[in-house]
Design a protein around this motif. Sequence first.
Motif, PDB file in Angstrom:
ATOM      1  N   LEU A  31      25.267 -14.694   9.233  1.00 31.93           N
ATOM      2  CA  LEU A  31      24.352 -15.595   9.924  1.00 31.93           C
ATOM      3  C   LEU A  31      24.847 -17.030   9.830  1.00 31.93           C
ATOM      4  O   LEU A  31      25.304 -17.473   8.771  1.00 31.93           O
ATOM      5  N   VAL A  69      19.930  -7.234  10.143  1.00 30.69           N
ATOM      6  CA  VAL A  69      20.730  -7.924  11.155  1.00 30.69           C
ATOM      7  C   VAL A  69      21.345  -6.848  12.045  1.00 30.69           C
ATOM      8  O   VAL A  69      22.250  -6.131  11.625  1.00 30.69           O
ATOM      9  N   ARG A  98      22.374 -16.887  16.169  1.00 30.31           N
ATOM     10  CA  ARG A  98      22.873 -17.148  14.814  1.00 30.31           C
ATOM     11  C   ARG A  98      23.778 -16.026  14.297  1.00 30.31           C
ATOM     12  O   ARG A  98      24.467 -16.201  13.292  1.00 30.31           O
ATOM     13  N   ILE A  99      23.751 -14.875  14.950  1.00 28.48           N
ATOM     14  CA  ILE A  99      24.555 -13.743  14.489  1.00 28.48           C
ATOM     15  C   ILE A  99      26.040 -14.013  14.737  1.00 28.48           C
ATOM     16  O   ILE A  99      26.448 -14.324  15.852  1.00 28.48           O
ATOM     17  N   ILE A 145      17.454 -10.191  14.437  1.00 30.30           N
ATOM     18  CA  ILE A 145      17.432 -10.564  13.022  1.00 30.30           C
ATOM     19  C   ILE A 145      15.989 -10.493  12.530  1.00 30.30           C
ATOM     20  O   ILE A 145      15.072 -10.943  13.225  1.00 30.30           O
TER      21      ILE A 145
END
Length: 271
Positions: A101, A254, A94-95, A261
């Motif tokens: 995000l 993050v 998701r980064i 995360i």
Amino acid sequence: MKRSERLVAMTNFLLEHPRVLISLPYFSEEYGAAKSSISEDLDIVDEMFQYQGIGKLETVAGAAGGVKYIPLYSRENSIRFIDELCKRLEEPERILPGGYLYMSDLLGDPDIIRNLGKIFATAFADKRIEYIVTVATKGIPLAYAVANILNVPVIIVRRDPKVTEGSTVSINYVSGSSRKIQTMVLSKRSLPEGANVCIIDDFMKAGGTITGMQSLLKEFNANVVGIGVLAEAEDEEEERVIDEYYSLIKIQDVDIKEQRIEAVKGNYFTE
């Protein structure tokens, strides 16, 4: 109509008409049953709603009285759901570049949005909200989910004026994260003077966008009685410009290098 059939029909009607006062004679005429039988049925429905942690029935006495379904999401259900959502947000893929995000898939999932709406509607259940206000971003589905359960309209603040909006009110504000001057506009016809509103947004860093909405709503003499954000970012370098709000998730860290995360429950669950 058999009692079992009547219970299903009444339950469905109440779920589809949250916070609407329904008279007992209406149910009696609709399902061909005595008021005493209807009252007993409503007691059963109320008991099951509370047992399932999805709300309760509120009785209003008097000639103009009746019963209304108040949607509520139990704390146990809420915590279980948010814990699962935090796990999904901690997926390394998701980064995005810049430490952002990817959340669009979650905000596009009807089941997730529906449950988030239930949690926010429960958080603001006693605020006498008349309108839900959001800005034209990915938070729109979330705002509609909350509004659907509270049974109130949605008002969308836009970045740029649209010809279809008619006359508008606009303000300039400073973005909390980028420190840039930006503009917000709202149609003059969209909100009556002195209305009670709740601001809903999908993500908050410093809170500049929400502060901008508050300033714009002042032009309508609106009362901001609640602020809810799905996720907030914890950043020691950024000073939060708003204090009173509910967040459901807090992004504590993050780490782009480590592809890690850390997401935990927001302040709604700690206050």
